[in-house]
Design an enzyme around this catalytic site. Structure first.
Site, PDB file in Angstrom:
ATOM      1  N   HIS A  81      25.991  31.036 -47.519  1.00  0.00           N
ATOM      2  CA  HIS A  81      25.819  29.621 -47.201  1.00  0.00           C
ATOM      3  C   HIS A  81      24.720  29.015 -48.063  1.00  0.00           C
ATOM      4  CE1 HIS A  81      27.640  30.248 -42.935  1.00  0.00           C
ATOM      5  NE2 HIS A  81      28.556  29.919 -43.816  1.00  0.00           N
ATOM      6  N   ARG A 105      33.152  37.723 -39.081  1.00  0.00           N
ATOM      7  CA  ARG A 105      32.087  37.113 -39.887  1.00  0.00           C
ATOM      8  C   ARG A 105      30.963  36.585 -38.989  1.00  0.00           C
ATOM      9  NH1 ARG A 105      30.878  34.654 -44.779  1.00  0.00           N
ATOM     10  NH2 ARG A 105      30.249  32.461 -44.758  1.00  0.00           N
ATOM     11  N   LYS A 127      35.927  29.564 -51.176  1.00  0.00           N
ATOM     12  CA  LYS A 127      35.700  28.303 -50.458  1.00  0.00           C
ATOM     13  C   LYS A 127      34.665  27.432 -51.141  1.00  0.00           C
ATOM     14  CE  LYS A 127      34.469  26.366 -45.950  1.00  0.00           C
ATOM     15  NZ  LYS A 127      34.146  26.650 -44.534  1.00  0.00           N
ATOM     16  N   ARG A 175      34.358  36.351 -45.898  1.00  0.00           N
ATOM     17  CA  ARG A 175      35.505  35.600 -45.391  1.00  0.00           C
ATOM     18  C   ARG A 175      36.788  36.369 -45.694  1.00  0.00           C
ATOM     19  NH1 ARG A 175      32.356  31.755 -48.083  1.00  0.00           N
ATOM     20  NH2 ARG A 175      31.433  30.148 -46.731  1.00  0.00           N
ATOM     21  N   TYR A 226      27.486  29.872 -36.827  1.00  0.00           N
ATOM     22  CA  TYR A 226      28.051  31.217 -36.832  1.00  0.00           C
ATOM     23  C   TYR A 226      27.309  32.152 -35.889  1.00  0.00           C
ATOM     24  CZ  TYR A 226      31.065  30.204 -40.771  1.00  0.00           C
ATOM     25  OH  TYR A 226      32.046  29.686 -41.575  1.00  0.00           O
TER      26      TYR A 226
END
Length: 409
Positions: free
Chosen positions: A374, A351, A279, A254, A383
């Site tokens: 993730h 990404r 995040k 990210r 994604y």
């Protein structure tokens, strides 16, 4: 500090403002009204260089005009904000779009206030600050709704009332009801876990949810190469931008994690990066291929300013501090996409590109999830953009199947 032309400063600030998803009218207002007035004033003073003395004097004159009722309070606030943005960017190297938030007009009883505060404490470590605020807002609306229905606590609420709330709020959330459902689900998970209510809302949330998902844009290999080709790597700034974009497109990190990357996060002996994702708060270890290492090494050795900052990527002008978390990456990718004639200016697309390329190469979904950091594979699926060539291979061949023309009409 290094001198910089006022017009150049204004362009940098406007680029960053575009990353805050402000309306086109707001951007135009600052560009053609506020910033142009500041620039005109500087020219009248016989200077093209930014200085705080210039912006301070400009603002004093505008304050006098306001007191003499020559300009409105609204216009003065825009001019003041423009001055603050220029001063902040020059001083700190970052830019934050601050809004004076009004207190919520939603009033609920003391018990519901306690619940909402405890719920906020429960989720604040799990989600990004903006997401927490969004969920809190939706939850407050739900509590107001059931209080207006005669409830003073959460013991006797029914599934029908939750359904009615969703119907009531849906007209205001065209295209974003999935986010509202997520908020309600989070709130009821909290209520269930703390035995405040045993009401199960999963079924109604599933029924209300729309199955379709947006296919988010990503770059092709050729587009990323074209973007990289636009960068002048003979300059310090070019070396930095090249390393940032190369790192993003070859690791899937990210932008916020790249901007906050520390020198100590890189293990040159093991050829890997070790970070804690901003995040999610989860650790992530990623391998670095030789070309990615070379791009970063080239910047650190030959382009990075001499500074005590622990961050890898530094502003190209003084003060030599880390780049701003959000605006810098947007400004970087936009510049080179525009030069390459590519309309997609989103840094996050790099990404998604990494995830899509791995899918095309036959990498299993669990591995892609691990690389992207993730925790849940469902988070990874959004994604992965569709590949037209792969879809074409799935099409059925109708050769040998007799058909009649009228049946195809």
């Amino acid at each position: 500090m290094k001198q910089i032309k006022l017009k150049e400063m204004i362009d940098l600030v406007l680029d960053l403002m575009c990353s805050f998803n402000l309306s086109e009218s707001t951007i135009k207002s600052y560009r053609y009204s506020a910033f142009s007035s500041i620039n005109s004033y500087a020219k009248k003073r016989g200077t093209l260089i930014y200085s705080k003395d210039i912006t301070d004097d400009f603002l004093k004159i505008q304050k006098e005009r306001l007191n003499n009722k020559k300009i409105s309070k609204k216009y003065y606030r825009v001019l003041r904000k423009a001055v603050e943005l220029l001063d902040e960017y020059y001083t700190t190297g970052t830019l934050v779009w601050r809004i004076r938030h009004k207190r919520s007009k939603i009033k609920v009883n003391e018990y519901f206030n306690f619940i909402i505060l405890d719920f906020e404490k429960n989720i604040v470590s799990q989600l990004a600050p903006a997401t927490v605020l969004y969920i809190k807002s939706n939850t407050l609306q739900f509590l107001e709704f059931i209080e207006n229905n005669g409830h003073i606590d959460l013991k006797r609420i029914t599934i029908n009332e939750v359904h009615d709330f969703l119907l009531n709020i849906s007209p205001k959330h065209h295209g974003s009801m999935d986010n509202v459902l997520f908020s309600v689900k989070k709130f009821f998970n909290y209520l269930n876990e703390n035995k405040i209510t045993d009401l199960n809302v999963e079924t109604i949330l599933y029924k209300a949810s729309r199955p379709k998902r947006k296919v988010l844009p990503c770059f092709s290999h050729e587009e990323v190469q074209s973007i990289l080709d636009q960068i002048d790597t003979s300059t310090a700034k070019g070396k930095r931008d090249y390393a940032i974009i190369y790192l993003a497109s070859h690791t899937g990190l990210r932008s916020v994690d790249i901007i906050n990357l520390k020198l100590t996060d890189i293990d040159w002996n093991k050829d890997e990066i070790r970070i804690v994702q901003k995040k999610t708060g989860r650790s992530l270890v990623l391998p670095l291929d030789i070309n990615t290492e070379k791009a970063i090494y080239d910047y650190i050795l030959l382009g990075r300013p001499d500074t005590d900052s622990p961050n890898v990527f530094i502003r190209s002008i003084a003060p030599y501090t880390k780049l701003s978390d959000r605006g810098s990456s947007y400004s970087i990718i936009k510049k080179y996409c525009k030069s390459a004639g590519i309309s997609n200016h989103r840094f996050h697309a790099l990404r998604r590109s990494m995830g899509t390329w791995m899918l095309e190469a036959g990498v299993p979904l669990p591995t892609i999830s691990q690389v992207l950091g993730h925790h849940n594979q469902d988070s990874t699926k959004q994604y992965l953009s569709l590949n037209n060539l792969m879809l074409a291979e799935c099409a059925l061949n109708l050769n040998g199947i007799e058909t009649q023309k009228e049946e195809l009409l």
